[in-house]
Write a protein that holds these residues in place. Structure first.
Motif: not given
Lengths: 112, 113
Positions: A32, A97-100, B33, B35, B94
């Protein structure tokens, strides 16, 4: 394996021109690839996204071109407008997964 | 519309202070999250939480901790603020197992003097 490399760092385009921002990824498990748009003083917002089973996705003036074999994808902004002036981030992630993993960003300025 | 709200737009803190950045989302998202955004470095993941009381370190967790006692709230804690933690901090949420889109708050610009 985790990086997403984005170029150029900054871009100046005349009104009505085409803006092109490029990204390259390393992790072949990514499935993605979103582009986020961020205006000054705001958080990033999803602009357009693509999955690697298609080579192109178009939404209005915004198009993602995707080259799976080269592990590259790009954002094209047609008929660029001053209101498109913003910072653009590409990213990759893997379902489940959770990570971008984000690119370093491109600051676009469209001259009136 | 999903709304992710960060409690402060701007903060100025002194070196050595304990700093709390708060984030609340209103869409029942499991994943949240934190960042950090710096010029030329993009967005780097500090911590994420995949559900209440669950957390995992991101890429740059040193000097930070987090708390998620309620599903809608995710807090970032700077245990002893330092000048190299001056940055823009972005919270995101999310839906787990749903569309991969992450929704961001408006950011907190923290200056440590």
């Amino acid at each position: 394996q985790q990086q997403v490399k984005q170029s150029p760092q900054s871009l100046i385009v005349q009104k009505g021109g085409i803006s092109i921002i490029n990204c390259a990824y390393e992790n072949t498990a990514f499935d993605y690839f979103p582009w986020y748009q961020q205006f000054p003083g705001k958080g990033p917002a999803l602009l357009i996204a693509i999955r690697p089973d298609v080579s192109e996705k178009k939404e209005g003036r915004f198009t993602i071109s995707f080259n799976k074999s080269a592990k590259q994808f790009s954002l094209h902004i047609m008929d660029s407008q001053p209101g498109d002036s913003a910072t653009y981030f590409c990213a990759g992630t893997t379902s489940g997964t959770y990570k971008y993993i984000f690119g370093t960003g491109t600051r676009l300025k469209v001259l009136a | 519309d999903v709304k992710v709200t960060q409690s402060s737009r701007y903060l100025v803190k002194r070196t050595g202070e304990k700093v709390f950045l708060e984030c609340v989302q209103d869409m029942d998202h499991e994943n949240m999250f934190w960042y950090r955004q710096d010029p030329g470095l993009g967005l780097r993941l500090i911590y994420f939480s995949y559900d209440v009381k669950m957390k995992e370190k991101g890429d740059i967790p040193e000097g930070y901790s987090v708390s998620r006692e309620k599903k809608e709230r995710f807090s970032l804690i700077l245990e002893s603020a330092s000048t190299n933690q001056t940055s823009m901090y972005l919270c995101a949420s999310r839906l787990a197992g749903g569309a991969p889109e992450a929704f961001f708050g408006q950011g907190t610009r923290l200056t440590v003097v």
